[in-house]
Design a protein around this motif. Structure first.
Motif, mmCIF file in Angstrom:
data_model
loop_
_atom_site.group_PDB
_atom_site.id
_atom_site.type_symbol
_atom_site.label_atom_id
_atom_site.label_comp_id
_atom_site.label_asym_id
_atom_site.label_seq_id
_atom_site.Cartn_x
_atom_site.Cartn_y
_atom_site.Cartn_z
ATOM 1 N N GLN A 270 -18.068 6.173 46.195
ATOM 2 C CA GLN A 270 -17.819 4.924 47.247
ATOM 3 C C GLN A 270 -17.133 4.590 46.156
ATOM 4 O O GLN A 270 -15.705 3.572 46.002
ATOM 5 C CB GLN A 270 -19.182 3.935 47.808
ATOM 6 N N LEU A 271 -17.659 3.962 44.730
ATOM 7 C CA LEU A 271 -16.800 3.175 43.443
ATOM 8 C C LEU A 271 -15.977 4.535 43.070
ATOM 9 O O LEU A 271 -14.847 3.710 42.641
ATOM 10 C CB LEU A 271 -18.061 3.489 42.231
ATOM 11 N N ARG A 272 -15.555 5.883 43.095
ATOM 12 C CA ARG A 272 -14.885 6.642 42.751
ATOM 13 C C ARG A 272 -13.034 6.234 43.661
ATOM 14 O O ARG A 272 -12.225 6.164 43.267
ATOM 15 C CB ARG A 272 -15.257 7.907 42.646
ATOM 16 N N HIS A 273 -14.004 6.929 44.911
ATOM 17 C CA HIS A 273 -12.765 6.841 46.286
ATOM 18 C C HIS A 273 -12.191 5.597 46.550
ATOM 19 O O HIS A 273 -11.456 5.091 47.258
ATOM 20 C CB HIS A 273 -13.316 7.848 46.659
ATOM 21 N N GLY A 274 -13.186 4.414 46.360
ATOM 22 C CA GLY A 274 -12.673 3.876 47.094
ATOM 23 C C GLY A 274 -13.825 2.733 47.965
ATOM 24 O O GLY A 274 -14.525 3.463 48.533
#
Lengths: 441, 301
Positions: free
Chosen positions: A61-65
């Motif tokens: 979630q943090l990487r891809h938003g």
């Protein structure tokens, strides 16, 4: 892994520096967290696996938003904030053990009050987890710290929430840590080192849930939340989910035979629940009446939640499940069978817990955004990633609870103490040496 | 030594190894995300605590980053609010035809994400004789203006009592002297409390990093307005402050084919916005909430 059984130092060493004694306590506590029966291992491995799945999903979630969630500019809070809200209630609900134990001198409750305080700690850990995964930029978490960042206090209710939640966590860590360590040393705890904190924590418990309700209640642009009934209803439901969880937990502790205690606590908590479940249903009726009798645009969210609006009805299965469970728990709790038969009582608690979880989670947060402030109807259904992250956080909470209870109860029952440092610590499946130790305070 | 403890130790070693492997796998996306962060940016102080040199350095760094990621030379300025200027905006609902040219202009001017077709303006198609937004539609798809309808564009109202500013826990959003509510994209923690608080659906969250083709990028950028936004932060309409603070008009106004939009300095008695306020019966949206908007609607008749 060094287990407590490997400890070979001498039992009685009054000359030993206190720091060393404390370090040895920590080492034995750590040992206890990593050793036990096969059931304990299985439980911890399953929880750790779920937590790791959650960690992986969070990283994704943090990487891809946060586009990997089903959240949108229309429904900008969902499963995470719903779980957070429910978790705050769980933490506040545990105070219902503290109040009888310390304000009304209920000795039976005093024997197990430590369990309630540990539940509060684990619940706050869960809450903080859900706030962090809901943040788009957790790398900037330090911005929200008082003095270090730019803490918008006392204006922002979220700043208040940071204060009360962390304060409640620290208070409970201090109280349980102090009491458990004194019991470990087999010393009588000094009242001034914990009683003021206990009384502070009682008021604080109410504050965490009031502030969390104000978080939503203070938003004039969201008619679904902008109701004076929100905070009272939050407290009421906290006094359902908290006792429900603790009653089940007490039964687990009793069956694991790690601590011996009377039936008094369960009876007290059941009596409280008999009132709060009815009070909650009454408030629900009052809210529905206000929204539906006069009608109008303000009632759109309530109509959407319970009956659907213009062909949109994603929340119907959730809310009606919650209503059925809440009514079922109210009936079960008032049947004579739930007084005599634990199975009926546990079923009632299960219904109440899940009912409140849905009602206060998805059922409270999502309809606040539907229809949107410009009256658009955009729906929300949590994605698999959101469920994985949420499950991971609950697993972390249960790991915290398990480890803290294992250590706390080993000390509380007298199986682990400074005196027993040289002897073999009894395994949790074994019978306690002298359970039901005298109460403190 | 018996077989029991040996086997237990072996199991623990095996379990520990598997556990460490699982942990390393599970933590990999998190580690990759951490690697993409810049320490310099993470530890930066709040906008209002920055010295002029520090701010200038940040602007240069952001320009270099855009050059690196998109290959475009952009100019990022931080124009301050002008003395004696307080901005206001008015919209003539009798003239608006619902063509959404304003939303489109906003999309390009403010370097919005192309995939989501984002814009700070939403145009509602309303029914004649009704102010009820529940009967309005945003996703209308036919020739405009349609009979029996009128059109109401909604964007940030730059409220004087802005709920979004009140709720922000980290002061990442504030009101400037000229009335504009701004966000520092490099301070926002992405909690979206402001998005929940805004009664006008004026705020947008960057659910992913915005995607803009280099050849379409607007190189005239403001630090507090249309520069490239990072992933995971909130953004909003700033009345195009990179333009309006330099004496130009907002992009949405320039794009309007009917002249429905009026913008200017509320403190200047000769400004067009003052003429509207003095001569038209204006109203604000959701006045009962006490937000005190700087965005006014009026009808010609």
């Amino acid at each position: 892994m060094t287990g407590p059984a490997d400890t070979t130092s001498l039992p009685e060493s009054p000359a030993q520096p206190p720091a060393l004694t404390y370090l040895r306590f920590l080492r034995r506590a750590l040992g206890l967290a990593f050793s036990g029966s096969w059931r304990f291992y299985a439980w911890m491995i399953v929880l750790t696996a779920i937590a790791l799945v959650g960690l992986h999903a969070w990283g994704t979630q943090l990487r891809h938003g946060m586009a990997v969630t089903d959240l949108s500019d229309h429904v900008s809070w969902g499963l995470y904030i719903g779980n957070f809200t429910f978790g705050v209630g769980l933490a506040a609900g545990a105070v219902l053990m503290v109040i009888p134990a310390y304000l009304y001198d209920d000795h039976d409750m005093h024997d197990v009050v430590i369990i309630g305080e540990i539940v509060a700690i684990a619940a706050i850990v869960v809450c903080l987890g859900f706030v962090i995964v809901d943040m788009g930029r957790p790398d900037r978490l330090w911005h929200i710290l008082p003095w270090i960042g730019r803490f918008h206090w006392p204006v922002s209710m979220l700043a208040w929430d940071v204060l009360v939640l962390n304060g409640y966590l620290l208070l409970n860590l201090h109280i349980t840590g102090y009491l458990i360590y004194q019991r470990y040393l087999q010393k009588a705890p000094r009242r001034r080192w914990y009683r003021p904190f206990v009384f502070l924590a009682i008021g604080w418990a109410i504050s965490i849930h009031t502030v969390t309700a104000f978080l939503y209640q203070g938003l004039g642009g969201r008619p679904f939340w902008s109701s004076a009934l929100l905070a009272p209803r939050f407290i009421t439901t906290a006094f359902i989910s908290g006792p429900a969880f603790v009653i089940v937990l007490l039964e687990v502790v009793r069956r694991a035979r790690v601590l011996r205690f009377g039936d008094g606590p369960t009876t007290t908590l059941t009596r409280i629940m008999r009132i709060t479940v009815l009070l909650n249903l009454f408030m629900l009726v009052s809210e529905l009446f206000t929204a539906l009798y006069a009608g109008g645009a303000h009632a759109a969210s309530v109509r959407y939640l319970f009956f659907g609006l213009h062909g949109h009805h994603a929340l119907l299965p959730y809310i009606w499940t919650a209503v059925v469970l809440n009514v079922a728990s109210a009936i079960l709790l008032h049947l004579p069978q739930s007084r005599d038969d634990k199975r009926w009582l546990l079923a009632a608690c299960g219904c109440a817990f899940v009912g409140v979880y849905i009602e206060k989670g998805i059922g409270l947060i999502v309809p606040g955004f539907i229809p949107s402030t410009l009256h658009e109807l955009v729906e929300y259904t949590p994605t698999f990633v959101e469920w994985k992250i949420s499950a991971g956080i609950w697993a972390v909470g249960l790991i915290t609870l398990t480890v803290a209870l294992r250590i706390g109860l080993a000390v509380w029952s007298g199986r682990m103490s400074e005196r027993s440092a040289g002897t073999q610590t009894a395994s949790p499946s074994g019978a306690p040496e002298h359970a039901g130790a005298q109460s403190v305070g | 030594m018996t077989a029991g403890p040996t086997r237990r130790v072996a199991l623990k070693v095996l379990g520990g190894t598997l556990g460490a492997g699982a942990f390393a796998y599970a933590a990999r996306p998190l580690a990759q995300w951490t690697a993409e962060l810049s320490l310099e940016e993470t530890l930066r102080r709040h906008y209002k605590e920055l010295s002029a040199e520090e701010l200038a350095q940040i602007l240069r760094r952001l320009e270099e980053e855009t050059k690196k990621t998109h290959g475009v030379d952009v100019q990022i300025r931080d124009l301050p609010a002008q003395e004696g200027v307080s901005f206001g905006y008015a919209l003539n609902l009798s003239m608006c035809i619902g063509c959404r040219k304003c939303a489109e202009a906003c999309h390009h001017e403010n370097n919005h994400d192309r995939r989501t077709n984002n814009s700070y303006i939403r145009v509602l198609e309303m029914e004649q004789g009704s102010f009820d937004m529940e009967r309005g539609k945003v996703d209308y798809d036919h020739a405009v203006p349609a009979p029996g309808k009128y059109y109401m564009p909604v964007q940030c109202h730059q409220c004087d009592n802005a709920p979004c500013v009140t709720v922000c826990p980290v002061e990442a959003t504030w009101k400037e002297k000229d009335g504009i509510v701004v966000v520092d994209y490099d301070w926002c923690i992405g909690c979206r409390y402001c998005e929940a608080a805004c009664p006008y659906h004026a705020r947008r969250f960057n659910w992913t990093a915005p995607e803009i083709p280099p050849e379409e990028m607007n190189p005239d950028q403001g630090y507090l307005s249309n520069r490239l936004r990072p992933q995971g932060v909130v953004e909003k309409c700033t009345f195009c402050l990179h333009r309006t603070r330099a004496g130009r008009l907002p992009a949405c106004l320039e794009a309007c084919p009917t002249g429905a939009r009026v913008f200017g300095n509320l403190l200047d008695p000769d400004s067009p916005i003052r003429w509207v306020l003095d001569n038209k019966r204006v109203y604000v949206l959701k006045e009962e909430l006490g937000t005190r908007p700087r965005f006014f609607y009026f009808f010609d008749v």
